[in-house]
Design a protein around this motif. Sequence first.
Motif, PDB file in Angstrom:
ATOM      1  N   GLN A 166       0.826  -1.210   0.000  1.00  0.00           N
ATOM      2  CA  GLN A 166       0.000   0.000   0.000  1.00  0.00           C
ATOM      3  C   GLN A 166       0.862   1.263   0.000  1.00  0.00           C
ATOM      4  N   ILE A 167       1.965   1.228   0.769  1.00  0.00           N
ATOM      5  CA  ILE A 167       2.870   2.380   0.822  1.00  0.00           C
ATOM      6  C   ILE A 167       3.414   2.711  -0.572  1.00  0.00           C
ATOM      7  N   ALA A 168       3.672   1.663  -1.373  1.00  0.00           N
ATOM      8  CA  ALA A 168       4.247   1.856  -2.709  1.00  0.00           C
ATOM      9  C   ALA A 168       3.364   2.725  -3.604  1.00  0.00           C
ATOM     10  N   VAL A 169       2.044   2.728  -3.365  1.00  0.00           N
ATOM     11  CA  VAL A 169       1.142   3.505  -4.223  1.00  0.00           C
ATOM     12  C   VAL A 169       0.478   4.658  -3.481  1.00  0.00           C
ATOM     13  N   ASP A 170       0.759   4.796  -2.174  1.00  0.00           N
ATOM     14  CA  ASP A 170       0.059   5.815  -1.390  1.00  0.00           C
ATOM     15  C   ASP A 170       1.012   6.437  -0.373  1.00  0.00           C
ATOM     16  N   LYS A 171       1.891   7.304  -0.846  1.00  0.00           N
ATOM     17  CA  LYS A 171       2.865   7.954   0.035  1.00  0.00           C
ATOM     18  C   LYS A 171       2.201   8.921   1.016  1.00  0.00           C
ATOM     19  N   VAL A 172       0.996   9.385   0.686  1.00  0.00           N
ATOM     20  CA  VAL A 172       0.298  10.337   1.556  1.00  0.00           C
ATOM     21  C   VAL A 172       0.037   9.720   2.927  1.00  0.00           C
ATOM     22  N   HIS A 173      -0.285   8.415   2.959  1.00  0.00           N
ATOM     23  CA  HIS A 173      -0.620   7.742   4.209  1.00  0.00           C
ATOM     24  C   HIS A 173       0.496   6.812   4.680  1.00  0.00           C
ATOM     25  N   GLU A 174       1.719   7.100   4.268  1.00  0.00           N
ATOM     26  CA  GLU A 174       2.851   6.235   4.603  1.00  0.00           C
ATOM     27  C   GLU A 174       3.027   6.089   6.120  1.00  0.00           C
ATOM     28  N   ILE A 175       2.890   7.185   6.865  1.00  0.00           N
ATOM     29  CA  ILE A 175       3.119   7.135   8.310  1.00  0.00           C
ATOM     30  C   ILE A 175       2.104   6.224   8.996  1.00  0.00           C
ATOM     31  N   GLU A 176       0.807   6.374   8.634  1.00  0.00           N
ATOM     32  CA  GLU A 176      -0.220   5.513   9.236  1.00  0.00           C
ATOM     33  C   GLU A 176       0.025   4.040   8.915  1.00  0.00           C
ATOM     34  N   GLU A 199      11.872   3.231  13.074  1.00  0.00           N
ATOM     35  CA  GLU A 199      13.011   4.098  12.739  1.00  0.00           C
ATOM     36  C   GLU A 199      12.763   4.843  11.429  1.00  0.00           C
ATOM     37  N   ARG A 200      12.104   4.180  10.503  1.00  0.00           N
ATOM     38  CA  ARG A 200      11.750   4.837   9.233  1.00  0.00           C
ATOM     39  C   ARG A 200      10.791   6.002   9.475  1.00  0.00           C
ATOM     40  N   VAL A 201       9.847   5.814  10.401  1.00  0.00           N
ATOM     41  CA  VAL A 201       8.923   6.894  10.758  1.00  0.00           C
ATOM     42  C   VAL A 201       9.682   8.065  11.365  1.00  0.00           C
ATOM     43  N   LEU A 202      10.613   7.755  12.271  1.00  0.00           N
ATOM     44  CA  LEU A 202      11.336   8.801  12.990  1.00  0.00           C
ATOM     45  C   LEU A 202      12.289   9.583  12.090  1.00  0.00           C
ATOM     46  N   GLN A 203      12.630   9.029  10.948  1.00  0.00           N
ATOM     47  CA  GLN A 203      13.435   9.788   9.979  1.00  0.00           C
ATOM     48  C   GLN A 203      12.632  10.943   9.390  1.00  0.00           C
ATOM     49  N   GLU A 204      11.294  10.760   9.366  1.00  0.00           N
ATOM     50  CA  GLU A 204      10.417  11.794   8.825  1.00  0.00           C
ATOM     51  C   GLU A 204      10.055  12.836   9.877  1.00  0.00           C
TER      52      GLU A 204
END
Length: 557
Positions: A166-176, A199-204
């Motif tokens: 899902q992340i691959a096609v929807d960067k808007v909701h990547e964090i959720e 850790e990926r979340v915390l990079q943002e």
Amino acid sequence: MNDVVKPVATAHVDWSSKNYLVVDDFIGIRQLLRESLRNLGARHIDQASSGGEAMALLARTRYDVVLCDYNLGEGKNGQQVLEEARVRNLLIPSCVWMMVSAEKSTESVMGAAEHQPDAYLIKPITEGVLLTRLNRVWHKKQVFRKIDQAYAEKDFLRAARMCDEQIAVDKVHEIELLRMKALLLLKSGEPGKAREAYERVLQEREYQWARTGLAKIRMANGDYEQARQIFQTVISENRYYMDAYDNLARAYAAMGQSEEACNILERASKMSPNSVTRQRELGALSLKLGHVGMAEKAFRKCIAIGEYSVNKSPEPYLGLARVCGLKNDTKEAMALLTTAQREFTADLIGLRAKITEGLVYHESGDYRRARKAGDDLEEMLKAQPERPDVPTCMEMASLLFAVGVKEAPVELLSYVIRNNHDNMVLLDEVQRVFDKARLSEEGVALIKASKKEASDLMNQGVLLWKTGKLEEAVVWMRDARRELPNNLRILFNCAQILISHLQQMGYDEAIALEATEVLLHVDKVQPGQQRFAQLMEQLAALCPKVGEIVAQQDQAA
């Protein structure tokens, strides 16, 4: 990539196809909310006038949207309905839960917020506000729609992979999606991969939930001091982040700093006093430390707020009885034990009440009645072949040793060792019980012999399996499971052998059902095991009805 949900414009939502539940004790409010939803296009709207009625509906239907009032009159309040729905897995990830209330007090808002509703709306609510908030939250949650089925079937690894798709096609909701992925990986016993997601979340951005998630993983790995520092940092940045307080207390307790843990729980309980589990933990820790007044206050509060909670349990009644014993008020102690046995129907409540009775009499100096309770316990053990859970076994063994009984507590502790033969922390606790009874050498010998017995029982079944004697291995592991019903190593190997039977001998519904039941028992005994997720995934690929069985088990629970 067929399971990917493409981002949808808000104008394209088909509100008429969704299932809605409106929960409010006032019929007028229910009608207003129903009309607002109908103006949006909704057609399938159920209504509940109480918390109990809401739970019955939630158990039958997977709702897309729930509008729930906080105050529901007699019975469960809205917080307790949401709490129970989450505990019983009655809410799919894409469900929108909106708490509606006229309550503005800090403790009510914080109590509800701890169970993470998607929105908290203060009455009076206009139709425009309701529809605006619903639209906003709906689109945020719908990225989970295709993940719902895998989640409901407890196929958490597949659900985690779907988050990546899902992340691959929807960067808007990547964090959720990353947050959901991390939670799924933790449920699957994959803390290393969950850490990568956090850790990926915390990079943002510095999200407190992601930082807290990392600290929980550190704590699970035994790095309590690092976890403690992270939890304290989170609290310093947001003094209302209650999850960090609870876990900070657990970190202190794990490091042996019980006073610090107690202080943290007391502080958190003052800020958000309506958590049944927090008050229960505060009471238990205070009792352990000898802070009788604090224990009494926490247990009494726990009983009061837990009346309609899914987390209502015998522990505060038994704990308060212990407090009364320490205050030499055996009359109230016995009354509490009577109440506990009336309120709870679990098979072990009589046994646990009798243990507490013995402890109350022993601690208040009435050794004759304490010994009588010990004699009664021996008779109860003879009449009940099934052994209780580990904490009850340990507490009972301690009491029986204290009143001069030897054979029964040794048998209990042998059972604990054989069901947990590779849990070194627990084995150390068992040894301390023997040490306190001045039976240190007997403890060392029993632990060694019981560990060997459990290992031999498991290894023989595995040997039969690996030498191609599959049918014999299945029969052997069934017997091993009956002998040691809560030994995780035996349970996992039993499930693995049953799955191998399906792989090699072809699909057999009875075998598939047995494997599912074994794994669900594992998840009940100790959730979040890595092998559980891996074996459930293997089983789901072989058994098309696994999802149905899991759903039936959840409803039965």
